[in-house]
Design an enzyme around this catalytic site. Structure first.
Site, short mmCIF file in Angstrom:
data_model
loop_
_atom_site.label_atom_id
_atom_site.label_comp_id
_atom_site.label_asym_id
_atom_site.label_seq_id
_atom_site.Cartn_x
_atom_site.Cartn_y
_atom_site.Cartn_z
N GLY A 27 1.70 -7.65 3.48
CA GLY A 27 1.18 -6.92 2.44
C GLY A 27 1.89 -7.44 1.04
O GLY A 27 2.89 -7.98 1.00
N TYR A 28 1.04 -7.08 -0.08
CA TYR A 28 1.75 -7.58 -1.28
C TYR A 28 2.02 -6.70 -2.10
O TYR A 28 1.33 -5.65 -2.48
CB TYR A 28 0.41 -8.41 -1.88
CG TYR A 28 0.42 -9.73 -1.30
CD1 TYR A 28 0.86 -11.09 -1.62
CD2 TYR A 28 -0.52 -9.80 -0.12
CE1 TYR A 28 0.88 -12.10 -0.78
CE2 TYR A 28 -0.67 -10.91 0.75
CZ TYR A 28 0.01 -12.04 0.51
OH TYR A 28 -0.06 -13.19 1.30
#
Length: 151
Positions: A27-28
């Site tokens: 995820g970012y």
């Protein structure tokens, strides 16, 4: 500095089960700048990437599971789930084939990293590689996490 070309996949190579694979969850925290959290099997990383397409800076830092779990709530994108196969190619190159899952089911990409831009230009993709999307920002994992599979 990372020099990498990215392709869609025309067809899966035969005997995928004989290649090394990793189950990846990522995820970012941010897509500008790119700050990524990744769990790869039982390894954890925080990665920073500069802007760019073919050539960009990448800094990766190992994390403990606890550090990863403490940072995960900061993720500001959809989670990417994928299986990555490392497939040996000619000239000591490795094709990193990503088979995406869940909301990205059906997306297949492959990346090859090079020691120089010149080597990347000379590269002749195997028959199972599809369209070169190196310079198409829609296929960056950070954008896929936010916007989904490109139309």
């Amino acid at each position: 500095m990372e020099i990498e070309r990215k392709f869609l996949v025309h067809e899966l190579p035969e005997n995928l089960d004989k290649f090394e694979k990793r189950e990846i969850v990522q995820g970012y925290i941010s897509i500008d700048p790119t700050i990524r959290l990744r769990k790869s099997n039982d390894e954890y990383y925080l990665t920073f990437k500069s802007k760019g397409h073919l050539k960009r800076e990448e800094m990766e830092f190992p994390l403990t599971r606890e550090q990863f779990e403490n940072l995960w709530p900061k993720v500001d994108s959809s989670t990417i789930y994928k299986t990555r196969y490392n497939i040996p190619l000619e000239n000591n190159l490795i094709a990193e084939l990503d088979v995406y899952h869940e909301n990205l089911e059906g997306l297949l990409t492959v990346e090859v990293e090079f020691v120089s831009e010149k080597d990347s230009e000379k590269f002749i993709p195997p028959h199972w590689f599809g369209k070169d999307v190196t310079h198409d920002s829609r296929y960056k994992n950070s954008n896929i996490a936010v916007y989904g599979i490109p139309k």
